[in-house]
Design a protein around this motif. Structure first.
Motif, PDB file in Angstrom:
ATOM      1  N   ARG A 173      21.312  38.786  10.570  1.00  0.00           N
ATOM      2  CA  ARG A 173      22.731  38.163  10.429  1.00  0.00           C
ATOM      3  C   ARG A 173      23.678  38.731  11.540  1.00  0.00           C
ATOM      4  O   ARG A 173      24.973  38.283  11.492  1.00  0.00           O
ATOM      5  CB  ARG A 173      23.125  39.047   9.233  1.00  0.00           C
ATOM      6  CG  ARG A 173      22.127  38.556   7.883  1.00  0.00           C
ATOM      7  CD  ARG A 173      22.539  39.313   6.648  1.00  0.00           C
ATOM      8  NE  ARG A 173      23.648  39.341   6.250  1.00  0.00           N
ATOM      9  CZ  ARG A 173      24.373  40.056   5.090  1.00  0.00           C
ATOM     10  NH1 ARG A 173      23.491  40.872   4.408  1.00  0.00           N
ATOM     11  NH2 ARG A 173      25.768  39.977   4.588  1.00  0.00           N
ATOM     12  N   CYS A 174      23.049  39.191  12.673  1.00  0.00           N
ATOM     13  CA  CYS A 174      23.725  39.364  13.892  1.00  0.00           C
ATOM     14  C   CYS A 174      23.046  38.785  14.862  1.00  0.00           C
ATOM     15  O   CYS A 174      21.854  39.174  15.270  1.00  0.00           O
ATOM     16  CB  CYS A 174      24.132  40.896  14.085  1.00  0.00           C
ATOM     17  SG  CYS A 174      25.083  41.635  12.600  1.00  0.00           S
TER      18      CYS A 174
ATOM     19  N   LYS B 215      28.448  33.290  19.075  1.00  0.00           N
ATOM     20  CA  LYS B 215      29.046  32.335  18.350  1.00  0.00           C
ATOM     21  C   LYS B 215      28.285  31.090  18.060  1.00  0.00           C
ATOM     22  O   LYS B 215      28.037  30.454  17.168  1.00  0.00           O
ATOM     23  CB  LYS B 215      30.484  31.978  18.610  1.00  0.00           C
ATOM     24  CG  LYS B 215      31.562  33.198  18.280  1.00  0.00           C
ATOM     25  CD  LYS B 215      32.699  32.450  18.793  1.00  0.00           C
ATOM     26  CE  LYS B 215      34.070  33.635  18.517  1.00  0.00           C
ATOM     27  NZ  LYS B 215      35.579  33.218  18.784  1.00  0.00           N
TER      28      LYS B 215
ATOM     29  N   LEU C 209      21.882  44.936   9.450  1.00  0.00           N
ATOM     30  CA  LEU C 209      22.589  43.347   9.432  1.00  0.00           C
ATOM     31  C   LEU C 209      21.608  42.689  10.553  1.00  0.00           C
ATOM     32  O   LEU C 209      21.511  41.558  10.568  1.00  0.00           O
ATOM     33  CB  LEU C 209      24.075  43.294   9.673  1.00  0.00           C
ATOM     34  CG  LEU C 209      24.714  43.767   8.513  1.00  0.00           C
ATOM     35  CD1 LEU C 209      26.436  43.752   9.069  1.00  0.00           C
ATOM     36  CD2 LEU C 209      24.783  42.621   7.493  1.00  0.00           C
TER      37      LEU C 209
ATOM     38  N   GLY D  17      25.181  30.575  15.575  1.00  0.00           N
ATOM     39  CA  GLY D  17      25.076  30.117  14.079  1.00  0.00           C
ATOM     40  C   GLY D  17      24.816  31.641  13.337  1.00  0.00           C
ATOM     41  O   GLY D  17      24.869  31.398  12.113  1.00  0.00           O
ATOM     42  N   ALA D  18      24.659  32.560  13.981  1.00  0.00           N
ATOM     43  CA  ALA D  18      24.511  33.888  13.106  1.00  0.00           C
ATOM     44  C   ALA D  18      25.876  34.131  12.415  1.00  0.00           C
ATOM     45  O   ALA D  18      27.017  33.688  12.976  1.00  0.00           O
ATOM     46  CB  ALA D  18      24.011  35.170  14.105  1.00  0.00           C
ATOM     47  N   GLU D  19      25.766  34.813  11.240  1.00  0.00           N
ATOM     48  CA  GLU D  19      26.941  35.215  10.583  1.00  0.00           C
ATOM     49  C   GLU D  19      27.929  36.044  11.360  1.00  0.00           C
ATOM     50  O   GLU D  19      28.989  35.868  11.164  1.00  0.00           O
ATOM     51  CB  GLU D  19      26.501  36.127   9.370  1.00  0.00           C
ATOM     52  CG  GLU D  19      27.680  36.673   8.166  1.00  0.00           C
ATOM     53  CD  GLU D  19      26.874  37.578   7.268  1.00  0.00           C
ATOM     54  OE1 GLU D  19      27.782  38.310   6.696  1.00  0.00           O
ATOM     55  OE2 GLU D  19      25.690  37.128   6.766  1.00  0.00           O
ATOM     56  N   ASN D  20      27.203  37.098  12.192  1.00  0.00           N
ATOM     57  CA  ASN D  20      28.125  37.906  12.897  1.00  0.00           C
ATOM     58  C   ASN D  20      27.577  37.694  14.521  1.00  0.00           C
ATOM     59  O   ASN D  20      26.540  37.860  14.782  1.00  0.00           O
ATOM     60  CB  ASN D  20      27.862  39.254  12.528  1.00  0.00           C
ATOM     61  CG  ASN D  20      28.275  39.556  11.319  1.00  0.00           C
ATOM     62  OD1 ASN D  20      29.532  39.771  10.840  1.00  0.00           O
ATOM     63  ND2 ASN D  20      27.226  39.847  10.419  1.00  0.00           N
TER      64      ASN D  20
ATOM     65  N   CYS E 233      27.343  42.981  16.196  1.00  0.00           N
ATOM     66  CA  CYS E 233      27.092  44.003  15.181  1.00  0.00           C
ATOM     67  C   CYS E 233      27.394  45.449  15.999  1.00  0.00           C
ATOM     68  O   CYS E 233      26.625  45.891  16.770  1.00  0.00           O
ATOM     69  CB  CYS E 233      25.974  44.089  14.551  1.00  0.00           C
ATOM     70  SG  CYS E 233      25.975  43.209  12.741  1.00  0.00           S
TER      71      CYS E 233
END
Length: 425
Positions: A273-274, A187, A268, A190-193, A196
């Protein structure tokens, strides 16, 4: 389950416990590959298993392994003055093998996942393998456990595989010690997820298993000798409920999502993005191609709970029960297949930690990723090969997906256990 071999195994498990004809609805694209002593491997028509034709020794494998075995097969044929055909069966290899063997026109040797063993033994398709003690000592314990069924050795193992934790080192420099640490650092990255971990709308019990096992969940109990007991179902029990409660909490924090599936989890992560990805060796090529910095470690467990144990799969060579040339088949498996040459060729075709200690030592010294995957596999639980697994994957996967989407953990696992017991009969 590949290839990703393990995931192929995961899908093919739906056929376990059923006869080959019951599972064989799909067509097979079968090709041919290696030849020996100058004979051409017989051709196959679209949607059918290969014809044996006149080869003295016939070996079936999937496309990658068939290509990798070409040189070894040629050398074996020349040394024994026989013709050897290595035939690539691109789809439904297990089903086609069991069907062809039953009809008496199958191969002498087949290469595939260890979780086929229960189904193949149930159908009388493979013979036990007499692996001398001196030779057994050359293989890793986890690999030997995978090919042992009902107290007998049924295959010559050549590789193991399991999932591990990929970490984007630009986002998360240090490896997490626990799942809670993973969530916090994921968290904060700053990653989107944060993570994964593929589930999808139908769930994915295989990829969920490290978390499930850490919280006390299990599939089937084991006897003292390591055999799985189909009468001891863990789904629906206290451990599975505790695991589902953890899954529910992670979903509420946005860490587990059914929108992350087998179709997009690796991409991702490769796109940055993860922060973390739970996957196997099959993800490495895409991650490396993307050019992101990454590191691998075993999946951590929950704080104060058990270790996260992934399911470990084993790839192996099997001797067909109705093969035309069992003596050559056994010789190929025990001698040619068990060589470092064969192990290294298969590793080059699709890197998986070798089951042969000598080859594994070289692989892990040369490649840090292989070393981690070997460590994860050794610390994992052998994927059950019993036919009853056919009734577990779908209900358990759907149960996890339901919990992620807000269903009550205790009620869901209880009903999932009841559904599985109904499947077991």
């Amino acid at each position: 389950m590949s290839s990703h071999s393990l995931l192929r195994a995961f899908v093919l498990t739906a056929c376990l416990g059923l006869t080959a004809t019951a599972c064989g609805g799909g067509g097979t694209t079968a090709g041919t590959d290696a030849t020996a002593s100058g004979s051409a491997a017989p051709s196959a028509s679209e949607g059918a298993a290969p014809e044996r034709a006149g080869a003295d020794l016939v070996i079936w494998a999937d496309d990658k392994r068939a290509a990798a075995l070409k040189t070894v097969a040629e050398e074996f044929g020349e040394a024994n003055d026989i013709t050897v055909a290595v035939q690539a069966v691109s789809e439904d290899l297990q089903t086609n093998f069991v069907t062809a063997n039953s009809a008496g026109n199958g191969p002498d040797v087949v290469v595939g996942a260890h979780d086929w063993i229960g189904n193949m033994v149930q159908n009388g398709a493979i013979d036990p393998l007499n692996l001398p003690e001196a030779q057994r000592a050359q293989f890793t314990d986890i690999a030997l456990r995978g090919v042992t069924y009902d107290g007998k050795t049924y295959g010559l193992p050549y590789a193991v595989e399991s999932v591990a934790l990929f970490r984007n080192t630009a986002l998360v420099p240090d490896a997490p010690a626990t799942i809670e640490d993973l969530v916090a650092t994921g968290k904060a990255s700053g990653a989107e997820n944060p993570l994964c971990l593929q589930q999808g709308l139908e769930g994915d019990a295989y990829h969920m298993y490290p978390l499930y096992s850490s919280a006390g969940g299990y599939l089937f109990g084991q006897s003292p000798d390591g055999d799985y007991d189909p009468a001891d179902l863990g789904v629906g029990g206290p451990g599975s409920i505790a695991a589902a409660q953890k899954v529910s909490a992670l979903a509420k924090e946005g860490v587990l999502k059914t929108s992350i599936s087998g179709d997009n989890s690796i991409s991702l992560f490769a796109e940055g993005r993860c922060a973390y990805l739970v996957s196997g060796p099959w993800a490495t090529a895409d991650v490396e191609k993307a050019g992101i910095g990454y590191a691998l470690t075993p999946v951590p467990g929950f704080a104060g709970m058990g270790p996260a144990q992934p399911l470990t799969g084993v790839q192996a060579f099997y001797v067909a029960s109705k093969g035309e040339n069992k003596s050559f088949a056994e010789s190929f498996v025990l001698d040619a297949a068990a060589s470092t040459e064969t192990m290294d060729a298969l590793y080059s075709a699709e890197p998986r930690p070798s089951a042969l200690k000598e080859s594994l030592a070289q692989q892990t010294a040369a490649d840090a990723d292989t070393a981690v995957f070997a460590q994860a596999a050794e610390g994992g639980q052998i994927l059950p090969a019993i036919p009853q697994m056919a009734g577990v994957w779908e209900p358990l996967g759907k149960g996890h997906a339901a919990v992620i989407n807000g269903a009550d953990p205790a009620q869901t696992m209880t009903s999932t256990g009841e559904a599985i017991r109904a499947n077991l009969g």
